[in-house]
Enzyme design. Sequence first.
Site, PDB file in Angstrom:
ATOM      1  N   HIS A  89      -0.337  19.744  12.916  1.00  0.00           N
ATOM      2  CA  HIS A  89      -1.020  20.852  11.633  1.00  0.00           C
ATOM      3  C   HIS A  89      -0.073  21.377  10.803  1.00  0.00           C
ATOM      4  CE1 HIS A  89      -5.133  20.955  10.292  1.00  0.00           C
ATOM      5  NE2 HIS A  89      -4.126  21.292   8.851  1.00  0.00           N
ATOM      6  N   ARG A  99       4.221  22.034   2.747  1.00  0.00           N
ATOM      7  CA  ARG A  99       4.277  22.079   0.811  1.00  0.00           C
ATOM      8  C   ARG A  99       4.813  21.324  -0.039  1.00  0.00           C
ATOM      9  NH1 ARG A  99      -0.612  23.792   1.719  1.00  0.00           N
ATOM     10  NH2 ARG A  99      -1.058  25.994   1.903  1.00  0.00           N
ATOM     11  N   ASN A 138      -1.141  17.407   1.712  1.00  0.00           N
ATOM     12  CA  ASN A 138      -1.618  18.050   0.824  1.00  0.00           C
ATOM     13  C   ASN A 138      -1.264  18.159  -0.246  1.00  0.00           C
ATOM     14  OD1 ASN A 138      -2.257  19.795   2.373  1.00  0.00           O
ATOM     15  ND2 ASN A 138      -3.388  20.590   1.616  1.00  0.00           N
ATOM     16  N   ASP A 155      -6.410  16.433   5.275  1.00  0.00           N
ATOM     17  CA  ASP A 155      -6.673  18.011   4.878  1.00  0.00           C
ATOM     18  C   ASP A 155      -6.558  18.235   3.584  1.00  0.00           C
ATOM     19  OD1 ASP A 155      -6.841  20.217   7.943  1.00  0.00           O
ATOM     20  OD2 ASP A 155      -5.005  20.469   6.595  1.00  0.00           O
ATOM     21  N   ASP A 187      -2.195  24.491  12.022  1.00  0.00           N
ATOM     22  CA  ASP A 187      -2.679  24.842  10.348  1.00  0.00           C
ATOM     23  C   ASP A 187      -1.931  25.703  10.120  1.00  0.00           C
ATOM     24  OD1 ASP A 187      -3.736  24.303   8.295  1.00  0.00           O
ATOM     25  OD2 ASP A 187      -6.490  25.356   8.890  1.00  0.00           O
TER      26      ASP A 187
END
Length: 428
Positions: A56, A60, A90, A150, A303
Site C-alpha cells: 500500500h 502519485r 488514485n 483506496d 500507506d
Amino acid sequence: MSKILIRGAKVLGGEPQDVLIDGETIARVGTGLPAEGAEVVEADGKVLLPGLVDLHTHLREPGREDSETVLTGTRAAAGGGYTNVFAMANTFPVADTAGVVEQVWRLGRESGYCDVQPVGAVTVGLEGRKLAELGAMHESAAGVTVFSDDGKCVHDAVIMRRALEYVKAFDGVVAQHAQEPRLTEGAQMNEGVVSAELGLGGWPAVAEESVIARDVLLAGHVGSRVHICHLSTAGSVEIVRWAKSRGIRVTAEVTPHHLLLTDELARSYDPVYKVNPPLRTERDVTALREALADGTIDIVATDHAPHPHEDKDCEWAAAAMGMVGLETALSVVQETMVDTGLLDWAGVADRMSFTPARIGRAEGHGRPVSAGEPANLTLVDSAYRGPVDPAGFASRSRNTPYEGRELPGRVTHTWLRGKATLVDGRLT
C-alpha cells in the site's frame, strides 16, 4: 563486482551467518564462507531480512509529481529497506485502464531502485458506479492482481460483489478502503472524547467496522479474496478474527502510525497528524499490536501518502490527509513490536515481506534467505537509535509525524536482485 559476501549477519535475527550473493541470486548461506573474488560487507551482527514488500504505497505519478514521483518514491522505498511496492490507483488520471497501469509499471522498471506493481482501480474514476477494466489490467504487461479504490470506499454492495466475482477468475484480490461515506461526512478525526473537546468533526469507528462486516460476508458468499486496507479499530480486529474463524478469505493490514500514535496528538492541531483513517485511541493501538502479533492482522503496510508543504502547512480542516512512511516503517515496527517483545525478527519478515508478497503475488519477493533465491535483501542496524530527520528523506515530501522523535533501527543496505540500491545508509 558480481559477488558480494555479507559477513556475520543475523539472518532473520538468528545466529550470525555469512550470505554470498552471486549475480542476482543467493549462492550460499553458512559460516566461514570464503571471500575470494567478492566484495565484503561486514554486517557485524546486523539483522538480515528479505527485502520488504509494501502492499500500500502512493507514488502519485501520474498527475501529482509535486508530491512524489515513481523515481523519488522508489528511492524512498530502497532507503526504507523495500524491494517491492504496490502503487495505489488514485493518480491523475486514475489507474483504471491497462494503459495507465502499464505506464506506472514501466516507470518503476526504469527507476531501478525498487520493483513497482500497480494496483488497479476497482471502479472507473474511483467513482464507485461502474467496474473498471479489471481483466484488461490483469492481462496487461503490468499483470495487476490487486484492485482498490483506496482513498475512497467501494460503498455500493452490488459493485463490491461484482468486483469480488470478477477477480476470483484469476485469484485476484480486492483491497477495500473501509469507510462508510455517509457516516464520515465532515469528519476530521476519531470520534471520541478528544474530538468533542476540540470541536472537530468525529469519525466513528463504526464507519470502518460496518463496511468490513459487509465485505467479509460478501467475500464468504462469493468465495473470493478481500483485503482490508489500514485497519484501525479494536472492533475491526474482532470482525476480521471472526471472519477468519469461519474460513472466509480475508486478509488485513495495519499501518506503522496506527501501531504507535493516538488521537491525543490532535490536541496540537498540527495537520501532520491528520490521516485517513484517523489516529484512534490507546485501546485501539493495543488491540492492533496484539492482532498483528497473533496473526489476525496479516501484514504491515505503510500507506505512504506524500503531500507538498502547502497541502499540510495550513489549518487542520483544510489540510490533506496522509503521512509519508516508507523510510520510517521498519523503525516504528521495531519500536512497537520487536522492542516490546510482541514479535521477533522472523515475525517482522513474515509481516513485512513473506505475507504481503504472497497476498499480492509479487514474484521473486518475499522469499527465504537461502541458496538459489533472488538476492532481494535488507540489512538493518537494530542497535541504532536516533532522531528522525526528514531533511534526509529521499521522498519528495516531508509530511512525517516523527520529525525529531527518536526511533530505533536503521537500514544500512538494500539489494535488489543482487544490485545494491542502498550502501551504508546512502542511496547508490
